[in-house]
Design an enzyme around this catalytic site. Structure first.
Site, PDB file in Angstrom:
ATOM      1  N   THR A   1      39.922 -23.060  41.424  1.00 35.80           N
ATOM      2  CA  THR A   1      38.755 -22.489  40.759  1.00 35.80           C
ATOM      3  C   THR A   1      39.054 -22.374  39.271  1.00 35.80           C
ATOM      4  OG1 THR A   1      37.383 -20.523  40.534  1.00 35.80           O
ATOM      5  CG2 THR A   1      39.576 -20.180  41.419  1.00 35.80           C
ATOM      6  N   GLY A   2      38.048 -22.634  38.468  1.00 34.98           N
ATOM      7  CA  GLY A   2      38.243 -22.631  37.020  1.00 34.98           C
ATOM      8  C   GLY A   2      37.436 -23.779  36.421  1.00 34.98           C
TER       9      GLY A   2
ATOM     10  N   THR B   1      33.141 -19.965  41.903  1.00 27.51           N
ATOM     11  CA  THR B   1      33.403 -20.977  42.922  1.00 27.51           C
ATOM     12  C   THR B   1      34.149 -20.308  44.067  1.00 27.51           C
ATOM     13  OG1 THR B   1      33.577 -22.748  41.284  1.00 27.51           O
ATOM     14  CG2 THR B   1      34.876 -23.021  43.284  1.00 27.51           C
TER      15      THR B   1
ATOM     16  N   GLY C   1      36.387 -27.092  35.744  1.00 25.01           N
ATOM     17  CA  GLY C   1      36.700 -28.278  36.538  1.00 25.01           C
ATOM     18  C   GLY C   1      37.259 -29.452  35.772  1.00 25.01           C
TER      19      GLY C   1
ATOM     20  N   GLY D   1      31.986 -31.292  39.006  1.00 24.57           N
ATOM     21  CA  GLY D   1      33.261 -30.641  38.697  1.00 24.57           C
ATOM     22  C   GLY D   1      34.395 -31.115  39.589  1.00 24.57           C
ATOM     23  N   ASP D   2      35.438 -30.303  39.651  1.00 21.39           N
ATOM     24  CA  ASP D   2      36.630 -30.668  40.425  1.00 21.39           C
ATOM     25  C   ASP D   2      36.495 -30.354  41.913  1.00 21.39           C
ATOM     26  OD1 ASP D   2      36.572 -27.903  39.602  1.00 21.39           O
ATOM     27  OD2 ASP D   2      38.568 -27.692  40.458  1.00 21.39           O
TER      28      ASP D   2
ATOM     29  N   ARG E   1      26.365 -33.461  35.979  1.00 23.41           N
ATOM     30  CA  ARG E   1      27.793 -33.143  35.842  1.00 23.41           C
ATOM     31  C   ARG E   1      28.388 -32.753  37.209  1.00 23.41           C
ATOM     32  NH1 ARG E   1      31.106 -28.424  37.026  1.00 23.41           N
ATOM     33  NH2 ARG E   1      32.933 -28.516  35.692  1.00 23.41           N
TER      34      ARG E   1
HETATM   35  N1  GLY Z   1      35.668 -25.458  39.321  1.00 22.05           N
HETATM   36  C1  GLY Z   1      34.278 -25.514  39.445  1.00 22.05           C
HETATM   37  C2  GLY Z   1      33.639 -26.411  38.491  1.00 22.05           C
HETATM   38  O1  GLY Z   1      34.155 -26.658  37.395  1.00 22.05           O
HETATM   39  O2  GLY Z   1      32.595 -26.904  38.775  1.00 22.05           O
END
Ligand code: GLY
Length: 265
Positions: free
Chosen positions: A227-228, A176, A230, A206-207, A204
């Site tokens: 980043t990580g 990301t 989500g 993410g964050d 799905r």
């Molecule tokens: N942080 C990116 C995701 O989980 O999609």
């Protein structure tokens, strides 16, 4: 003298030395430098933090090495569904898109949502319709195809895993992307963009497109791009929590960053 600052990231995780050739490392360094230069040239000439973070993220989205825009990972059905957001710290205006397909630069679409719609977040087909109406650039499926990403999907399917940015067998990382900046006027901004997780299912999200989870900016406190994995950032509302710890508890950025990320400056 007025000052400015800019930080970018190309994803979480570690690339071990033995999984990275000198040539590959140079490619990563060149791409990161290019993104920094793209953002810094705006800040240096007195431009806005908002423009700077958008340009830096666009540069990373255009590079197939990172999991955003062109280099986005494959979903379980062999597609690319991208998430992005952007936020300005002076007005707290924000824009986000989730699960969009075929958009060359999702961060540009997120900014269009912020500036040209009455909404904060658009998703899927609706976001793509809005993109067409606002003249956002689309690319074909071919543009988003990389053999390496396709192999990552096959590996994730074989392993029965939904995988964040890594292959299962090697510690390869394609992350990301994000940027945070402060301009010479003292305004902050943050932007984040991602293809999400390899082999993700059921639309799905993410964050990264969730304001307060993966992205946040507030002139009173800080600008954050996460980043990580989500799901964890969404549950903990990490970006907003960092800002809150600064605003309500009077902490400097150092302490919340240590608490959340183990970053020890
Ligand atoms: N942080 C990116 C995701 O989980 O999609």
């Amino acid at each position: 003298m007025s000052t400015y600052s800019l930080a970018i990231h190309g994803g979480a995780g570690t690339i071990t030395r033995n999984s990275l050739t000198a040539e590959k490392e140079q490619h990563y360094r060149d791409a990161l430098l290019e993104a920094l230069v793209a953002g810094e040239s705006i800040l240096k000439s007195g431009g806005s933090a908002l423009d700077a973070v958008m340009q830096a993220v666009m540069s990373l989205e255009d590079c197939p090495l990172f999991n955003a825009g062109r280099g986005s990972v494959f979903t379980a059905t062999g597609q690319h569904e991208m998430d992005a957001s952007i936020m300005r710290g002076d007005t707290l205006d924000a824009g986000a898109v989730a699960g969009v397909k075929g958009i060359k630069n999702p961060v540009v679409l997120a900014r269009a949502v912020m500036e040209q719609s009455e909404h904060v977040m658009l998703s899927g087909l609706g976001a793509e319709t809005f993109a067409k109406e606002t003249g956002i650039t689309f690319e074909s499926e071919k543009y988003f195809y990389t053999e390496q990403r396709f192999q990552q999907l096959q590996e994730a399917i074989r392993g029965g895993k939904v995988q964040l940015d890594h292959t299962l067998s090697e510690n390869k990382k394609f992350g990301t992307v994000g940027a945070v900046a402060k301009d010479q006027q003292g305004n902050l901004a943050a932007a984040t963009s991602t293809g999400g997780m390899t082999n993700k299912k059921f639309n799905r999200i993410g964050d990264s497109p969730i304001i307060g989870a993966g992205t946040y900016a507030n002139n009173k406190t800080c600008a954050v791009s996460c980043t990580g994995h989500g799901e964890f950032f969404i549950r903990a509302v990490v970006a907003y929590d960092i800002s809150c710890l600064m605003e309500y508890k009077g902490l400097s950025l150092k302490k919340p960053a240590e608490l959340w990320f183990g970053i020890n400056w």
